[in-house]
Design an enzyme around this catalytic site. Structure first.
Site, PDB file in Angstrom:
ATOM      1  N   LYS A 195       0.846  -1.198   0.000  1.00 43.54           N
ATOM      2  CA  LYS A 195       0.000   0.000   0.000  1.00 43.54           C
ATOM      3  C   LYS A 195       0.882   1.249   0.000  1.00 43.54           C
ATOM      4  O   LYS A 195       1.498   1.598   1.001  1.00 43.54           O
ATOM      5  CB  LYS A 195      -0.920   0.053   1.225  1.00 43.54           C
ATOM      6  N   GLY A 248       7.270   5.209   7.918  1.00 44.64           N
ATOM      7  CA  GLY A 248       6.399   6.361   8.113  1.00 44.64           C
ATOM      8  C   GLY A 248       6.615   6.956   9.480  1.00 44.64           C
ATOM      9  O   GLY A 248       7.699   6.848  10.060  1.00 44.64           O
ATOM     10  N   SER A 249       5.553   7.554  10.002  1.00 45.63           N
ATOM     11  CA  SER A 249       5.687   8.279  11.274  1.00 45.63           C
ATOM     12  C   SER A 249       5.758   7.309  12.453  1.00 45.63           C
ATOM     13  O   SER A 249       5.198   6.214  12.419  1.00 45.63           O
ATOM     14  CB  SER A 249       4.490   9.213  11.445  1.00 45.63           C
ATOM     15  N   THR A 250       6.405   7.765  13.494  1.00 48.76           N
ATOM     16  CA  THR A 250       6.503   6.964  14.725  1.00 48.76           C
ATOM     17  C   THR A 250       5.108   6.731  15.304  1.00 48.76           C
ATOM     18  O   THR A 250       4.802   5.649  15.812  1.00 48.76           O
ATOM     19  CB  THR A 250       7.433   7.685  15.725  1.00 48.76           C
ATOM     20  N   GLU A 251       4.256   7.735  15.146  1.00 51.00           N
ATOM     21  CA  GLU A 251       2.884   7.620  15.657  1.00 51.00           C
ATOM     22  C   GLU A 251       2.140   6.446  15.002  1.00 51.00           C
ATOM     23  O   GLU A 251       1.530   5.617  15.680  1.00 51.00           O
ATOM     24  CB  GLU A 251       2.192   8.944  15.329  1.00 51.00           C
ATOM     25  N   GLY A 253       3.577   3.998  13.416  1.00 47.42           N
ATOM     26  CA  GLY A 253       4.334   2.794  13.785  1.00 47.42           C
ATOM     27  C   GLY A 253       3.778   2.172  15.056  1.00 47.42           C
ATOM     28  O   GLY A 253       3.632   0.947  15.164  1.00 47.42           O
ATOM     29  N   GLU A 270      10.531   1.397   9.936  1.00 44.36           N
ATOM     30  CA  GLU A 270      11.469   2.509   9.699  1.00 44.36           C
ATOM     31  C   GLU A 270      10.711   3.777  10.019  1.00 44.36           C
ATOM     32  O   GLU A 270       9.823   4.181   9.269  1.00 44.36           O
ATOM     33  CB  GLU A 270      11.910   2.546   8.230  1.00 44.36           C
ATOM     34  N   CYS A 304      13.796  10.900   6.350  1.00 44.56           N
ATOM     35  CA  CYS A 304      13.757  10.491   7.758  1.00 44.56           C
ATOM     36  C   CYS A 304      15.079  10.745   8.470  1.00 44.56           C
ATOM     37  O   CYS A 304      15.089  11.004   9.666  1.00 44.56           O
ATOM     38  CB  CYS A 304      13.333   9.040   7.875  1.00 44.56           C
ATOM     39  N   GLU A 401      10.130  15.527  15.052  1.00 44.15           N
ATOM     40  CA  GLU A 401      10.461  15.457  13.628  1.00 44.15           C
ATOM     41  C   GLU A 401       9.583  16.447  12.868  1.00 44.15           C
ATOM     42  O   GLU A 401       8.361  16.342  12.899  1.00 44.15           O
ATOM     43  CB  GLU A 401      10.221  14.032  13.100  1.00 44.15           C
TER      44      GLU A 401
HETATM   45  P1  NDP Z   1       2.079   8.312   8.062  1.00 43.85           P
HETATM   46  O1  NDP Z   1       2.942   7.591   9.000  1.00 43.85           O
HETATM   47  O2  NDP Z   1       0.657   8.567   8.444  1.00 43.85           O
HETATM   48  O3  NDP Z   1       2.021   7.570   6.629  1.00 43.85           O
HETATM   49  C1  NDP Z   1       2.855   6.540   6.195  1.00 43.85           C
HETATM   50  C2  NDP Z   1       2.042   5.391   5.603  1.00 43.85           C
HETATM   51  O4  NDP Z   1       1.250   4.775   6.617  1.00 43.85           O
HETATM   52  C3  NDP Z   1       1.058   5.824   4.528  1.00 43.85           C
HETATM   53  O5  NDP Z   1       0.965   4.827   3.532  1.00 43.85           O
HETATM   54  C4  NDP Z   1      -0.236   5.914   5.325  1.00 43.85           C
HETATM   55  O6  NDP Z   1      -1.402   5.864   4.564  1.00 43.85           O
HETATM   56  C5  NDP Z   1      -0.106   4.715   6.208  1.00 43.85           C
HETATM   57  N1  NDP Z   1      -0.986   4.734   7.386  1.00 43.85           N
HETATM   58  C6  NDP Z   1      -1.506   5.811   8.022  1.00 43.85           C
HETATM   59  N2  NDP Z   1      -2.281   5.405   9.053  1.00 43.85           N
HETATM   60  C7  NDP Z   1      -2.250   4.054   9.065  1.00 43.85           C
HETATM   61  C8  NDP Z   1      -2.858   3.052   9.883  1.00 43.85           C
HETATM   62  N3  NDP Z   1      -3.651   3.365  10.902  1.00 43.85           N
HETATM   63  N4  NDP Z   1      -2.608   1.754   9.608  1.00 43.85           N
HETATM   64  C9  NDP Z   1      -1.803   1.412   8.594  1.00 43.85           C
HETATM   65  N5  NDP Z   1      -1.225   2.313   7.763  1.00 43.85           N
HETATM   66  C10 NDP Z   1      -1.432   3.619   8.007  1.00 43.85           C
HETATM   67  O7  NDP Z   1       2.779   9.687   7.720  1.00 43.85           O
HETATM   68  P2  NDP Z   1       2.061  11.044   7.275  1.00 43.85           P
HETATM   69  O8  NDP Z   1       1.827  10.943   5.845  1.00 43.85           O
HETATM   70  O9  NDP Z   1       0.878  11.358   8.100  1.00 43.85           O
HETATM   71  O10 NDP Z   1       3.175  12.131   7.664  1.00 43.85           O
HETATM   72  C11 NDP Z   1       3.157  12.719   8.956  1.00 43.85           C
HETATM   73  C12 NDP Z   1       4.531  12.791   9.539  1.00 43.85           C
HETATM   74  O11 NDP Z   1       5.093  11.499   9.600  1.00 43.85           O
HETATM   75  C13 NDP Z   1       5.527  13.570   8.705  1.00 43.85           C
HETATM   76  O12 NDP Z   1       5.432  14.923   8.914  1.00 43.85           O
HETATM   77  C14 NDP Z   1       6.823  12.999   9.192  1.00 43.85           C
HETATM   78  O13 NDP Z   1       7.201  13.611  10.398  1.00 43.85           O
HETATM   79  C15 NDP Z   1       6.483  11.561   9.451  1.00 43.85           C
HETATM   80  N6  NDP Z   1       6.885  10.703   8.324  1.00 43.85           N
HETATM   81  C16 NDP Z   1       8.064  10.058   8.437  1.00 43.85           C
HETATM   82  C17 NDP Z   1       8.521   9.294   7.405  1.00 43.85           C
HETATM   83  C18 NDP Z   1       9.806   8.571   7.511  1.00 43.85           C
HETATM   84  O14 NDP Z   1      10.334   8.104   6.510  1.00 43.85           O
HETATM   85  N7  NDP Z   1      10.357   8.435   8.693  1.00 43.85           N
HETATM   86  C19 NDP Z   1       7.788   9.178   6.141  1.00 43.85           C
HETATM   87  C20 NDP Z   1       6.522   9.860   6.130  1.00 43.85           C
HETATM   88  C21 NDP Z   1       6.117  10.604   7.194  1.00 43.85           C
HETATM   89  P3  NDP Z   1      -1.981   7.239   3.952  1.00 43.85           P
HETATM   90  O15 NDP Z   1      -1.179   7.409   2.735  1.00 43.85           O
HETATM   91  O16 NDP Z   1      -3.393   7.032   3.670  1.00 43.85           O
HETATM   92  O17 NDP Z   1      -1.763   8.278   4.989  1.00 43.85           O
END
Ligand code: NDP
Length: 498
Positions: A195, A248-251, A253, A270, A304, A401
């Site tokens: 996804k 993606g985000s730690t939240e 994660g 990651e 990141c 971050e």
């Molecule tokens: P997210 O962590 O929300 O998104 C990353 C992925 O996770 C996307 O594919 C997202 O889908 C998916 N996702 C979101 N919620 C869920 C869930 N409940 N269950 C499973 N998958 C989920 O990042 P954001 O796009 O909201 O970015 C917000 C912040 O996160 C950024 O400002 C940055 O600080 C951090 N971030 C860090 C990254 C890194 O590489 N360390 C990369 C991206 C973001 P969808 O596309 O629908 O949101």
């Protein structure tokens, strides 16, 4: 923003692809979402809608997981030799290389990044990751084990694919992230439900077409575009998924770990970072200025392990800040299709608001803006390369971050390595750290003291062979390198009485 606009002409193949229909790839076929819902993906350079994309929900996840399970258990994938898998992955690399220009344009339009960056970073790295992991298909060995009571029994280990993998990727380097998850999973013999992020689904979909064109068996790679809260959550919770790999985000994660705990899915994460860039007084200051600027302004800071906290010795602090602030002013910000652009827009209005909010919070807590600090224009999601001084460890801009082109600069008084390391380590993250020094002893001692998954000294980049991942809340496990492919295997021990 640059004034002399020389915009690259978008190839017809890219326009045709973007104007085409964007469905879900399930079991070797493109199909509409079962709800028939779609969502828009936008061009961050002007906010316009690029395309409508199928929005997967739980019912589509069921179909994709069932297809991946069939391909894994009974299909040709499970019967294919490692050498045959390697050949297919290598052919995917060749196909991607042949279409690199097309992919670079799609990435720029969907994500905003400069076309030149897509051409010289995202595409070559993605191709190399595929080739690197193609080589691993035939090298996933176990080992014979020396037992404490030799002669009476014999033991060895072997590695088996973990099964069906759910891969959830972010928007900052969409193709690179998709490939970094697909290549090792396929090399290990797993099947995948991927996804991509809702903001940037296009290169993953284009990659799906290449996967079909070169003849991967049905169901081996399934691509579900959609939202995290629906498609992502359904993949994470699905009982037919054996492993989740997430960037993606730690939240999010944290949400994924909770959802995966029910049936103890394997999980690789990651997550975020707050990389310290530490400059010692003996450093080559010109190189440190350039390195520090690139580390935070490349990809508009949406990396990141972007170097977002600068710690410089007081003897070189003023010179360094002056240099980085000058570079911030020189960075050419504009549409990624313009040849001169060095920094594109950030990915979305939401991200622009988030970054602007952090800059405002830094200001209100006493930080001084040495460069940038604002939005550029009213069309598209452009923000100025920004340097903040007078920042303190308790400020949100230093602790959290930002994921934008915002550098927080601080000085330290003495070259007391323990103290510097304590300050650099005083964060919940531990993804990366950067050192600038000519002194080997300082470099090695600091590399040992820093709690970070990757320590870079005087530069250095990303390589498919070098494991990447984080300490602390920056994640679980490692991607890339041998560890990256072993993370898609289960280790089995076989014991045999003689
Ligand atoms: P997210 O962590 O929300 O998104 C990353 C992925 O996770 C996307 O594919 C997202 O889908 C998916 N996702 C979101 N919620 C869920 C869930 N409940 N269950 C499973 N998958 C989920 O990042 P954001 O796009 O909201 O970015 C917000 C912040 O996160 C950024 O400002 C940055 O600080 C951090 N971030 C860090 C990254 C890194 O590489 N360390 C990369 C991206 C973001 P969808 O596309 O629908 O949101």
């Amino acid at each position: 923003m640059s004034v002399n606009v020389s915009m690259a002409a978008i190839p017809a193949a890219v326009t045709d692809f973007i104007h085409g229909s964007h469905q879900l790839l399930i079991d070797g076929r493109w199909i509409a979402a079962s709800s028939e819902k779609t969502f828009s993906t936008r061009n961050p350079a002007n906010g316009s809608i690029l395309a409508q994309i199928a929005s997967a929900e739980a019912a589509d996840v069921d179909l994709a997981v069932a297809a991946a399970r069939r391909a894994f258990e009974d299909g040709p994938w499970s019967r294919m030799t490692p050498a045959a898998r390697a050949k297919l992955i290598w052919r995917l690399a060749d196909a991607l290389e042949a279409k690199a220009e097309e992919f670079a344009f799609i990435e720029t339009l969907d994500n905003g990044k400069p076309l030149n960056d897509a051409r010289i970073i995202d595409l070559p790295h993605s191709i190399e990751v595929l080739r690197y992991y193609a080589g691993w298909c035939t090298k996933l060995n176990g080992e014979s084990v020396s037992l404490s009571n030799p002669g009476t029994w014999h033991a060895y280990t072997m590695r088996e694919p973990v099964g069906v993998v759910g891969s959830i990727t972010p928007w900052n380097a969409p193709l690179m992230m998709a490939v970094s998850k697909l290549a090792p999973a396929l090399a290990a013999g797993c099947t995948v439900v991927l996804k991509p992020a809702e903001q940037t689904p296009l290169t993953a979909l284009r990659l799906g077409q290449l996967i079909l064109d070169i003849g991967f068996p049905d169901g081996v790679v399934n691509i579900l575009t959609g939202f995290g809260e629906t498609a992502g959550a359904a993949i994470t919770a699905h009982p037919g998924v054996d492993k989740i790999t997430f960037t993606g985000s730690t939240e999010v994660g944290r949400i994924i770990v909770k959802a995966a705990a029910g049936d103890f899915k394997r999980v690789t994460l990651e997550l975020g970072g707050k990389t310290p860039v530490i400059v010692f007084p003996d450093a080559d200051i010109d190189r440190a200025i350039e390195g520090a600027a690139r580390s935070i302004f490349s990809n508009a800071g949406q990396i990141c392990n972007a170097g977002s906290r600068l710690y410089a010795h007081r003897d070189v602090f003023d010179q360094l800040i002056e240099g980085v602030a000058r570079r911030a002013g020189e960075f050419r910000v504009g549409n990624g299709l313009e040849a001169s652009t060095q920094m594109g827009p950030v990915v979305s209005q939401e991200q622009l608001d988030r970054i602007s909010g952090f800059i405002a919070s830094g200001r209100s807590q006493g930080a001084q803006v040495r460069a940038g600090g604002g939005r550029i224009g009213s069309e598209g999601f452009f923000v100025q390369p920004t340097v903040l001084t007078g920042t303190r460890p308790d400020m949100d801009v230093v602790r959290q971050e930002i994921f934008g082109p915002v550098l927080c600069a601080m000085s330290y008084e003495e070259a007391d390595l323990d103290r510097i390391a304590r300050e650099a380590n005083a964060t919940s993250y531990g993804l990366g750290a950067v050192l600038w020094t000519k002194d080997l002893a300082t470099a090695h001692k600091m590399a040992k003291k820093l709690k970070a998954g990757t320590v870079r000294v005087n530069g250095g980049g990303l390589d498919p062979a070098l494991p990447f991942g984080g300490f602390k809340q920056s994640g679980w496990g490692r991607e890339l390198g041998r560890e990256g492919v072993e993370a898609y295997t289960e280790l089995k021990s076989v014991a045999m009485a003689l």
